[in-house]
Design an enzyme around this catalytic site. Structure first.
Site, PDB file in Angstrom:
ATOM      1  CE  LYS A  35      26.027  25.861  46.938  1.00 53.03           C
ATOM      2  NZ  LYS A  35      24.636  25.410  46.654  1.00 53.03           N
ATOM      3  CE  LYS A  68      21.978  35.382  49.192  1.00 47.19           C
ATOM      4  NZ  LYS A  68      21.033  34.867  48.182  1.00 47.19           N
ATOM      5  CE  LYS A  77      17.816  28.596  55.964  1.00 47.95           C
ATOM      6  NZ  LYS A  77      17.109  27.434  55.398  1.00 47.95           N
TER       7      LYS A  77
END
Length: 358
Positions: free
Chosen positions: A121, A223, A226
């Site tokens: 991140k 997978k 969002k």
């Protein structure tokens, strides 16, 4: 001393949280929520909407509030019974924030910076394209206006508090969260060792009795998620869902009988395994094996079978989402129940750490 553990000898505590960003998708539903429904009578189940965790991405305040209400409505519409499950909003439990501060006093900056999710991140936030393990130096030496907020760094501490404040026994997590759960166990051991107590237990992953299910997205890889933009949401209307499925990535089709199934097509078969009758799945697998498969027909069938699952849930979502009185009642009750446990734990942690009234 551990009052919480005394209260829950009869049932093991299962705890899970979901960040309040966007809506629930099929990955959330089949990977977790549908399984939660089977635990309602056997375990002490506590599920929360993690709006404090969502702050690490600095969401729009109005959207954050709406997302909390959306996910709560979707949990209820999917079948979670507020009488059998403790449903609450993370920020409604102020004890979590105080214990987050206290536990951070026993957490090292280095071990937080080494977590895989933080590195990933941080790279994304700073626009760093290298995969060097020296990401810590790159973050500290960053001279641009971009930044990595401290909340993202201490995310594992907050997650640990979410778990430890309830003395949870089981925490269902996917592979991307396993490292954080291991940190929770480490922090629990460290706290016990430092203060010479046997206070926190070590929670373990709850795998629902089998291998974790990874629901694939529609983009042909990975997978459903969002941030990847490859989701089918429980709130999607019929037209939107059909459109998404028909646009799903496939391949040119098999040219030789019994060819290996490519990843994008394997993803569609996996989705079909979840929602279609066995005869339907067998039909399309046979067609793939003999090279007669038509992906357009397969996608149309998949869309039909998905709609049988999602449309009834969508109708309940719309009904519940418009009932603010019901939503307020559910979270008020959940917060009262959650705070009863959290307050006990915080009081005992303060006592152990020497934070006492004169």
């Amino acid at each position: 001393m551990n009052m919480n553990m005394e209260k829950n000898k009869d049932k093991k505590v299962v705890l899970s949280g979901i960040r309040s960003t966007g809506n629930l998708h099929l990955g959330n539903y089949f990977g977790a929520v549908s399984k939660f429904l089977k635990l309602q009578d056997e375990y002490d189940c506590r599920y929360f909407i993690a709006d404090l965790h969502a702050l690490t991405t600095n969401p729009d305040p109005k959207m954050l509030h709406e997302s909390v209400k959306n996910i709560l409505a979707e949990y209820l519409a999917a079948g979670l019974d507020p009488e059998k499950n403790m449903l609450y909003v993370q920020s409604d439990i102020p004890e979590i924030s105080e214990m987050y501060l206290l536990l951070n006093m026993h957490v090292g900056i280095g071990e937080l910076m080494r977590t895989a999710s933080f590195k990933d991140k941080a790279r994304k936030a700073l626009g760093i394209t290298s995969d060097s393990d020296e990401i810590e130096k790159e973050i500290i030496g960053n001279q641009t206006n971009q930044r990595v907020n401290a909340g993202l760094l201490t995310y594992p501490t907050l997650m640990a508090v979410d778990i430890l404040i309830h003395h949870a026994d089981y925490v269902p997590v996917g592979k991307d969260q396993e490292q954080h759960l291991e940190l929770t166990r480490r922090f629990a051991r460290r706290f016990n060792s430092f203060y010479g107590v046997d206070y926190f237990g070590e929670p373990v992953n709850f795998n629902f009795g089998g291998e974790a299910l990874k629901v694939p997205g529609l983009d042909g890889s990975g997978k459903m998620g969002k941030s990847e933009g490859n989701c089918i949401y429980l709130i999607d209307d019929e037209k939107t869902l059909r459109k998404k499925v028909m646009r799903a990535v496939t391949d040119e089709g098999p040219k030789v009988p019994d060819s290996p199934v490519s990843q994008p097509v394997a993803n569609l078969f996996l989705l079909m395994d979840l929602v279609s009758d066995k005869e339907v799945v067998d039909h399309f697998r046979k067609a793939y094996a003999d090279c007669s498969i038509r992906y357009g027909d397969m996608k149309k069938q998949l869309a039909e079978d998905l709609l049988k699952v999602t449309l009834p849930i969508r109708e309940r979502i719309l009904d519940i989402r418009s009932n603010d009185e019901l939503l307020a009642k559910v979270v008020k009750s959940g917060a009262e129940r959650a705070r009863a446990y959290a307050a006990d734990t915080l009081r005992e942690v303060r006592e152990i750490m020497g934070i006492r009234k004169i």
